[in-house]
Structure formats: C-alpha cells, structure tokens
Design an enzyme around this catalytic site. Structure first.
Site, PDB file in Angstrom:
ATOM      1  NE  ARG A 159      -2.830   0.450   3.417  1.00 20.41           N
ATOM      2  CZ  ARG A 159      -2.208   1.000   4.471  1.00 20.41           C
ATOM      3  NH1 ARG A 159      -1.745   2.227   4.429  1.00 20.41           N
ATOM      4  NH2 ARG A 159      -2.044   0.301   5.575  1.00 20.41           N
ATOM      5  CE1 TYR A 193     -16.334  10.083 -15.553  1.00 19.80           C
ATOM      6  CE2 TYR A 193     -15.879  10.044 -13.205  1.00 19.80           C
ATOM      7  CZ  TYR A 193     -16.242   9.394 -14.364  1.00 19.80           C
ATOM      8  OH  TYR A 193     -16.509   8.054 -14.332  1.00 19.80           O
ATOM      9  CG  ASP A 233      -9.680  14.744 -15.123  1.00 16.23           C
ATOM     10  OD1 ASP A 233      -9.046  14.165 -16.022  1.00 16.23           O
ATOM     11  OD2 ASP A 233     -10.665  14.232 -14.548  1.00 16.23           O
ATOM     12  CE  LYS A 260     -12.616   6.460 -18.204  1.00 11.73           C
ATOM     13  NZ  LYS A 260     -12.901   7.730 -17.567  1.00 11.73           N
TER      14      LYS A 260
HETATM   15  C1  LIG Z   1     -13.385   8.194 -16.239  1.00 11.99           C
HETATM   16  C2  LIG Z   1     -12.986   9.539 -15.771  1.00 11.99           C
HETATM   17  C3  LIG Z   1     -12.689   9.796 -14.414  1.00 11.99           C
HETATM   18  C4  LIG Z   1     -12.849   8.742 -13.336  1.00 11.99           C
HETATM   19  O1  LIG Z   1     -11.983   7.679 -13.526  1.00 11.99           O
HETATM   20  P1  LIG Z   1     -12.273   6.173 -13.032  1.00 11.99           P
HETATM   21  O2  LIG Z   1     -11.038   5.483 -13.460  1.00 11.99           O
HETATM   22  O3  LIG Z   1     -13.517   5.707 -13.705  1.00 11.99           O
HETATM   23  O4  LIG Z   1     -12.440   6.232 -11.542  1.00 11.99           O
HETATM   24  C5  LIG Z   1     -12.268  11.067 -14.067  1.00 11.99           C
HETATM   25  N1  LIG Z   1     -12.149  12.049 -14.989  1.00 11.99           N
HETATM   26  C6  LIG Z   1     -12.432  11.832 -16.287  1.00 11.99           C
HETATM   27  C7  LIG Z   1     -12.285  12.956 -17.261  1.00 11.99           C
HETATM   28  C8  LIG Z   1     -12.857  10.585 -16.727  1.00 11.99           C
HETATM   29  O5  LIG Z   1     -13.150  10.389 -18.022  1.00 11.99           O
END
Ligand SMILES: *Cc1c(COP(=O)(O)O)cnc(C)c1O
Length: 397
Positions: free
Chosen positions: A58, A111, A183, A208
């Site tokens: 962890r 998001y 982000d 992604k």
């Molecule tokens: C999918 C996504 C998240 C969250 O990510 P997870 O891996 O699903 O927890 C945050 N920001 C954006 C822009 C996303 O597309």
C-alpha cells in the site's frame, strides 16, 4: 530513468523500472503484500525514511513504482502517485490539497463523480466550491474568493469538448495563492503537458487512454513540486487509494503504445468527424480538429493534436439516438473511452437517462447527443458502420 530516453516515444518505452537481479527486460509483477527486512535496523531505517527500500505494497511496490516513474517522466513532473481508480486520484487531490474553510473553483461540466464528491461529501468538511464554465476566463476570475485555494479544471471537457486556457487559469490561480489541478484524462500526456502551461498537479483516469485497452480501472496523480508529491502520497497511503501490482503491470504495458494508438485514432477521428459533418442526419459535430470547433485555435496551441473523442448531435433527438445505438455493429455500445476499440454511447438514453430534461441541458446533454470514442480499427469500416446505422432514418431530412 535512462538518460538516453529524451524524446517522448523513447520515454514511453524506457522510463521507469530498472532490471532486477535476473536482468528482466520488463519490471515483473511483484505480487507481494509485504517486503522482508534483513534485520531490525534496516526495518527501522526504512520506516524512518533514512533508507530506501520497500515496506508494504500500500505504501510502495516496484511494479507500481515503475509505472509512476514512467508517467512522471512523460508529464515532466517531480513525483507521481498511482491510485486504484481515477476517482481515487481525485479523492487524493481534494484530501491532500484542501482544508476546512477553503474554496475551490471548478469546471461546470467536470466528470460527474468529481463534482458529486466535492458538493455532497467534501462540503461536510466545510470545503466550498463554485462551478463555472472555465473555458470563459472572465467567469473564472469572478468566481475567485479570498479563500480560493484550488482551481480544478478538466480540459478537454466532456461531452462538449470545451477547452480551458491552462496558461490563463494558472496565472489566475497563482495570483490568488491557489493551486491549479488539471484532469488531463481526455488528452493524455501524448497530447497535452499541463506543467509546461503552469499547472501544479495533473491527474488522469488511466482507465482511458493511458492503459488504452478497456481492461483496467486505475488513476494517477503527478506533481510539479516534490513537496506536493509527498503530500499526495501520504494521503494515498492513509486512505488506501493505492493501485495494485497486477493493475500497474497491465497499465504500464498498455502505456507503451500510447503514441501509436492516439496518432492512429486521431487520424481516423478527423476523417470520421468531417464525414459526419456532411451527413443530413447530423445537426452538428463537436471535434477539436474541426475548424467549426469554437476553440479550435486555442486547442491546437495548447495540445499537440485533436485526439480521438467526437461528440455529435442527431437531428432526430432521443429516438434517433436509440436507433443509432441499436444499429451500429462494429462500434461497441458502452461508456468509457480511450481504448483500442471504438465505443459509442447516447447520454440522454443511457448515462443521463435518470436526469430531467432541464438537468440534462445544464450538463450540456442534448437529446440527440452521441459520444463516440474512436479506436484503431480500419477507418473505412468505422465509417461504413455509421453509414449503415444512420441511413434510412425516418427522422432524416
Ligand atoms: C473516467 C474519468 C474519471 C474517473 O476515472 P475512473 O477510473 O472511472 O475512476 C475522471 N475524470 C475523467 C475525465 C474521466 O473520463
């Protein structure tokens, strides 16, 4: 990192990880929860931070560390922290960088769970927030309060593909003693490096583009300042937001082809977006690479390419959207994005079907909106798939 790896593609392949005692070319999966100390002194020194070395997964693990070093090098950061999901990265950023009484300004179309986490849960700790269209710099300026300590932007934003001018918001943040957190999931480090534009922390849902194969959920945070990286890591450790070694191995493996995947997907996306613009069934297409995108020039100034995400509006509304979803054969009907497989979704009948029409419009979700994440299949097959699905549409004009 290997000092010979100076170009982006070389870093993708070589940054992070070093050969182990067996000379493994690739960092193996250290599938262990804990690490054995040679003696009491070594254990004590590791806990005290006086000696390098692993303690417990962890807190840190060589497989996870190899991925962190690679993404850190790609972003040009001073420390990266991998997390169990993208949302775990968001949670870590909020916990580490905000205190009771602070205020945060953020992108209105951020998001959804990032907004829910702040408005419904961090509000319990007296963290205030204001959501504005951050692609309008004047709105960001007006939202700043004396206690604003963070500007948190998502660019490109979803599903409207709005672009926030990172240099401009970084200047506003720093003039007000606040940090800029970005982000950057939709761009990935291949297309956008927010540190070069003044950001303090960058985060990604590696689910992604970074992993890119629709088989792992994960996240990562990168900091420009080592003391901020340390603050983030401490929170990741105590909240248990860590990635696991097997997850890290898969993400690092997927990451190596990031540039190849995105270059291919965005070449196809450009063709598909232009083709969609010519279709009578389509009211409008929102793709950063098209001159019709309202922030086309800003986007190409702060990004190295238009990426693989297309939004478009069908003239026939909800029914046309449902019909298209049921007729595509190659694109897969699924949420998420950024993988090698093309995904299609219709927010009004899927992700946002529980919302009222008013709530949907506030989130930029019109009835005929379709989100299309372009993969690396043959572009002619993708266009043919859309053509046969759109044609003979009774709603078409
Ligand atoms: C999918 C996504 C998240 C969250 O990510 P997870 O891996 O699903 O927890 C945050 N920001 C954006 C822009 C996303 O597309």
């Amino acid at each position: 990192m290997d000092s010979k790896a100076s170009g982006f593609a070389s870093k993708l392949i070589h940054a992070g990880g070093s050969p182990d005692d067996c000379g493994s070319a690739v960092t193996p999966i250290y599938q262990t929860s804990t690490f054995v100390f040679e003696n009491a002194r070594q254990g004590a020194d590791r806990f005290a931070g006086k000696a390098d070395g692993y303690i417990y997964t962890r807190i840190g693990n060589p497989t996870i560390n190899a991925l962190e070093e690679c993404v850190n090098a790609l972003e040009g950061g001073e420390g990266a922290i991998a997390t169990s999901s993208g949302m775990a990265a968001v949670t870590t950023a909020y916990f580490a960088l905000l205190q009771s009484g602070d205020h945060m300004v953020s992108t209105a179309s951020v998001y959804g769970p990032s907004r829910t986490l702040m408005e419904q849960h961090f509000s319990k700790f007296n963290v205030q927030s204001t959501y504005v269209d951050t692609s309008d710099i004047e709105k960001v300026k007006r939202a700043i309060k004396p206690n604003t300590r963070m500007i948190y932007v998502e660019t490109p934003a979803n599903p409207g593909m709005q672009i926030t001018d990172l240099q401009a918001v970084a200047d506003i943040a720093h003039a007000n003693d606040a940090l800029l957190v970005v982000d950057s999931t939709f761009a990935s480090p291949h297309l956008q490096r927010p540190f070069s534009l003044g950001a303090d922390v960058v985060l990604h849902s590696v689910t992604k583009f970074i992993n890119g194969h629709a088989d792992v959920v994960g996240g990562i945070l990168i900091a420009k300042d080592p003391t901020i990286a340390t603050r983030l890591r401490k929170i990741m450790i105590v909240t248990g937001c860590n990635m696991d070694p097997h997850q890290a191995f898969l993400v690092h493996r997927g990451l190596k082809t990031l540039s190849l995947r995105i270059d291919k997907a965005q070449e196809s996306a450009t063709k598909i977006a232009r083709w969609l613009e010519s279709r009578p069934e389509v009211a409008w297409v929102r793709y950063i690479g098209l001159e019709s995108h309202p922030q086309h020039e800003l986007a190409l100034r702060q990004m190295e390419g238009p990426g693989a995400m297309i939004s478009f509006e069908l003239k026939g509304g909800i029914e046309a959207g449902e019909r298209l979803m049921n007729r595509v054969r190659l694109a897969m009907l699924a949420v998420s994005l950024g993988g090698v497989e093309t995904l299609i979704q219709h927010p009004a009948s899927m992700t946002h079907s529980g919302f009222s029409e008013k709530e949907r419009l506030e989130a930029d979700i019109t009835d005929g909106l379709v989100r299309y994440s372009v993969g690396i299949e043959d572009v002619d097959d993708l266009i043919e798939d859309l053509r046969q699905a759109l044609e003979d549409d009774p709603e078409a004009v």
